[in-house]
Design a protein around this motif. Sequence first.
Motif, PDB file in Angstrom:
ATOM      1  N   LEU A  91       0.853  -1.083   0.177  1.00 59.44           N
ATOM      2  CA  LEU A  91       0.094  -0.008   0.115  1.00 59.44           C
ATOM      3  C   LEU A  91       0.977   1.333  -0.001  1.00 59.44           C
ATOM      4  N   ARG A  92       0.680   2.104  -0.689  1.00 61.11           N
ATOM      5  CA  ARG A  92       1.375   3.353  -0.885  1.00 61.11           C
ATOM      6  C   ARG A  92       0.348   4.527  -1.111  1.00 61.11           C
ATOM      7  N   ASN A  93       0.865   5.885  -0.628  1.00 64.92           N
ATOM      8  CA  ASN A  93       0.062   7.047  -0.879  1.00 64.92           C
ATOM      9  C   ASN A  93       0.795   7.846  -1.729  1.00 64.92           C
ATOM     10  N   ARG A  94       0.242   8.627  -2.692  1.00 65.60           N
ATOM     11  CA  ARG A  94       0.770   9.177  -3.734  1.00 65.60           C
ATOM     12  C   ARG A  94       1.574  10.503  -3.151  1.00 65.60           C
ATOM     13  N   PRO A 104       9.299   8.686  -0.680  1.00 68.59           N
ATOM     14  CA  PRO A 104       8.495   8.910  -2.235  1.00 68.59           C
ATOM     15  C   PRO A 104       7.940   7.759  -2.982  1.00 68.59           C
ATOM     16  N   TRP A 105       7.122   8.139  -3.638  1.00 68.52           N
ATOM     17  CA  TRP A 105       6.066   7.370  -4.704  1.00 68.52           C
ATOM     18  C   TRP A 105       7.111   6.650  -5.273  1.00 68.52           C
ATOM     19  N   GLY A 133      -0.063  11.608   3.175  1.00 66.83           N
ATOM     20  CA  GLY A 133       0.500  11.080   4.802  1.00 66.83           C
ATOM     21  C   GLY A 133       0.980   9.712   4.668  1.00 66.83           C
ATOM     22  N   HIS A 134       1.379   9.199   5.691  1.00 61.01           N
ATOM     23  CA  HIS A 134       2.026   8.009   5.660  1.00 61.01           C
ATOM     24  C   HIS A 134       1.256   6.812   5.679  1.00 61.01           C
ATOM     25  N   TYR A 135       0.051   7.041   6.311  1.00 65.13           N
ATOM     26  CA  TYR A 135      -0.888   5.776   6.582  1.00 65.13           C
ATOM     27  C   TYR A 135      -1.766   5.726   5.420  1.00 65.13           C
ATOM     28  N   VAL A 136      -2.115   4.559   4.730  1.00 62.80           N
ATOM     29  CA  VAL A 136      -3.035   4.179   3.752  1.00 62.80           C
ATOM     30  C   VAL A 136      -4.272   3.734   4.157  1.00 62.80           C
TER      31      VAL A 136
END
Length: 66
Positions: free
Chosen positions: A2-5, A11-12, A34-37
């Motif tokens: 899981l990643r946030n843009r 970094p993405w 943010g860091h949490y998805v």
Amino acid sequence: MLRNRRDHTTPWETGLGMGKALGRAVFAGADNGGHYVYASGNGCADRATDAFLAHGRLPAKDVYCR
């Protein structure tokens, strides 16, 4: 994975590279900051995570959630 843009911590591009390095990883990217998805307001990312945690199902391909 899981990643946030717009993650201010990692970094993405780092997440994309890690997914490729792992080989079998499926990438679920959310257009959030943010860091949490998970459980941070993106239903698309939450559904992909829930399916994996509850049933061991991964998406057939990478998922990009808006």
